[in-house]
Structures are given as C-alpha cells and as structure tokens.
Design an enzyme around this catalytic site. Structure first.
Site, short mmCIF file in Angstrom:
data_model
loop_
_atom_site.label_atom_id
_atom_site.label_comp_id
_atom_site.label_asym_id
_atom_site.label_seq_id
_atom_site.Cartn_x
_atom_site.Cartn_y
_atom_site.Cartn_z
N GLU A 196 0.82 -1.22 0.00
CA GLU A 196 0.00 0.00 0.00
C GLU A 196 0.85 1.27 0.00
O GLU A 196 0.34 2.36 -0.26
CB GLU A 196 -0.93 0.01 1.22
CG GLU A 196 -2.08 -0.99 1.15
CD GLU A 196 -3.10 -0.66 0.07
OE1 GLU A 196 -3.09 0.47 -0.46
OE2 GLU A 196 -3.91 -1.54 -0.25
N GLU A 229 7.48 -21.95 8.23
CA GLU A 229 7.69 -21.04 9.37
C GLU A 229 8.63 -21.62 10.42
O GLU A 229 9.12 -20.90 11.29
CB GLU A 229 6.35 -20.67 10.01
CG GLU A 229 5.69 -21.78 10.80
CD GLU A 229 4.48 -21.25 11.56
OE1 GLU A 229 4.52 -21.31 12.80
OE2 GLU A 229 3.51 -20.79 10.94
#
Length: 294
Positions: free
Chosen positions: A82, A113
């Site tokens: 953004e 992860e």
C-alpha cells in the site's frame, strides 16, 4: 510451550460458541474487538521508538522490511504494497517477506515457518544492510522464521524491532525494540487471525503512516505523494490540490497537468505562483516537505 501463551488460552466468555445464535457470535466478536485498540494504546511509547528508527532508515536511504509467517506475514506484505500508491515510494522502500515465499500468501506452505534459515536467505537476497530496519511480526512471538530473520538482521547491523501479541515473547530476545500487544484469548481458541491480527494491522498502520509523515510524504493531513495509477486516484490528486491551496478545480487540474501529475509540485506552483521547475527546486531544497518548501 503453547499453554503459556495468552493467545492460546480459551476465552471464558465464549465456551458455548457453537451454541450461540449468529447475532450472539457477532456481538461476542465485536465486544472482544473493542479491547484491541486499548491493548495497542498500552504500547504507544514503544511504537513511537520503532517509528523513530524506521524514519532514520528512510532518511539514510535505507528500507523497512517486514518478516512474518501466515497471517502475520500477509499483514506485513499488505502494509508494504500500500505504500507506493499512498506515499509515492518505490517498490523497494517498504517490503514484506512471508515464510514460504509469495505463494504462501494464498496457500499455506507446510513447515516453512519452522525454518530459521529461510528468513536469512530472503534477507540476503535483497542485500540487507546496516541502513535498513527489519520488523519481525509473530502473534505467538515464537516463530522460528521470524527469529532467524531478526538474528541475521542484527548480524549485518540493521535496526530491529518485533511485534507480538504475548508478553515476554521469545522474539523479543532478538530485537532491540519490542511491541508486545497483549490481546488475550480469542473467541475461537488459538485463531490469532482475529484479535491478534487486528492488533498487528493497527500497529503496522501506525508505523508506516507516522514514518512517512516523518520524511515529508504528508502535507497537513493530505497524502501529497499519492500516485495517480487509476481514475479514482487522478481525481483524488486534483481534490488534494484544491484542499491544499483553495484553488478552483479547474486551476488545480491545469497545474496538476503542468506539473506532470506531481501533486506536491502543483501545490507549490499555486501557493508560490511559480513555474514547475522552480517548484521542483524548492521541494528538493526542502527534502520533499511541502511546508518547508513554502
């Protein structure tokens, strides 16, 4: 280990979640969500310190790098992508990495992860250096991928911070600054995409927005470095010029085009009644701050 994390505890208020009506479920969620902003408020002082190191990185032409796994990684990427349309940054200035690579954004990559070395590889691939800031995000505060990234960041002299949703989080041992927003038990036990995810999003909003203000990407409360990548943003750009200068829509449009769609330059042109080239020089001398250029 997990039983010690408040985000993994069962919520006493929702023990009969499966028996609630739809409205009761929604009311319970709304009630719990109201506690999130208050939990974030408790960490404002630490978030302020994080903003200061990120701003320093930007001033030195360094970058902000988010790392995380699952929802945490996705939220980091969301904040990063953004920044170019909102603040006119290049694609490298704010980046997000997720354990397992971009394919993990839409589909879980099993075991990614749990591997510290993957984060090191990701950060090495972009030439991480001492000018950069790395922020590790993990609701549990114990994700190996994030720990590996913070370790590597420290080894090259980069600034480090962590965002977790448990107190005394494991990842806090590997970062200089630590935002620990204790959101507590979720209505659905262990589903940290809920309150914990909301808290992380709020903190990321604060960090990126306040840091961009710190490097001149905002004039008053207007996003004057907005990039006009579609019709909506072209119109928004013109309206920003109108709001900043008090000029008519027609004058704003004319100067916007004369300024090669550079909103900051158009504002300076109108308020100082100067040409595009002079406006650019004034902005350059003011390091991009419109207020200083005026």
């Amino acid at each position: 280990m997990l039983e010690n994390l408040s985000t993994e505890h069962r919520n006493e208020k929702t023990m009969n979640l499966d028996e609630m009506s739809i409205k009761e479920v929604l009311q319970s969620m709304n009630e719990e969500d109201r506690t999130v902003a208050l939990a974030v408020e408790n960490e404002i002082e630490e978030i302020e310190k994080v903003v200061q190191i990120v701003t320093k990185s930007f001033e030195e032409e360094g970058r902000l790098i988010y790392i995380g796994a699952g929802t945490s990684g996705r939220l980091g990427i969301l904040d990063a992508v953004e920044c170019p349309p909102t603040f006119g940054t290049d694609d490298n200035m704010v980046q997000g990495f997720i354990a397992g690579g971009l394919k993990a954004f839409t589909k879980a990559v099993e075991g990614a992860e749990d591997r510290e070395e993957l984060a090191k590889e990701d950060l090495k691939s972009i030439g991480l250096n001492e000018k950069d800031t790395v922020i590790g995000i993990a609701a549990s505060g114990r994700t190996p991928y994030v720990i590996g990234g913070l370790k590597y960041a420290s080894s090259v002299g980069a600034s480090t911070a962590s965002i977790s949703c448990n107190k005394n989080a494991e990842i806090s041992k590997y970062a200089k600054l630590n935002v620990e927003v204790e959101t507590g038990a979720e209505i659905l036990t262990g589903s940290t995409r809920l309150k914990a995810g909301t808290a992380q999003k709020l903190v990321l909003n604060m960090i990126s927005t306040a840091s961009m203000i710190g490097v001149g990407k905002v004039y008053k409360n207007l996003m004057v470095d907005v990039q006009s990548t579609n019709e909506k943003l072209v119109e928004r750009s013109k309206r920003i010029i109108v709001e900043a200068t008090g000029a008519s829509y027609e004058v704003a449009t004319e100067c916007y085009e004369k300024a090669d769609r550079n909103v900051k330059a158009a504002i300076v042109m109108i308020l100082l009644q100067c040409e595009y080239g002079e406006a650019l020089e004034k902005l350059k001398g003011a390091k991009g701050f419109v207020k200083k250029a005026l």
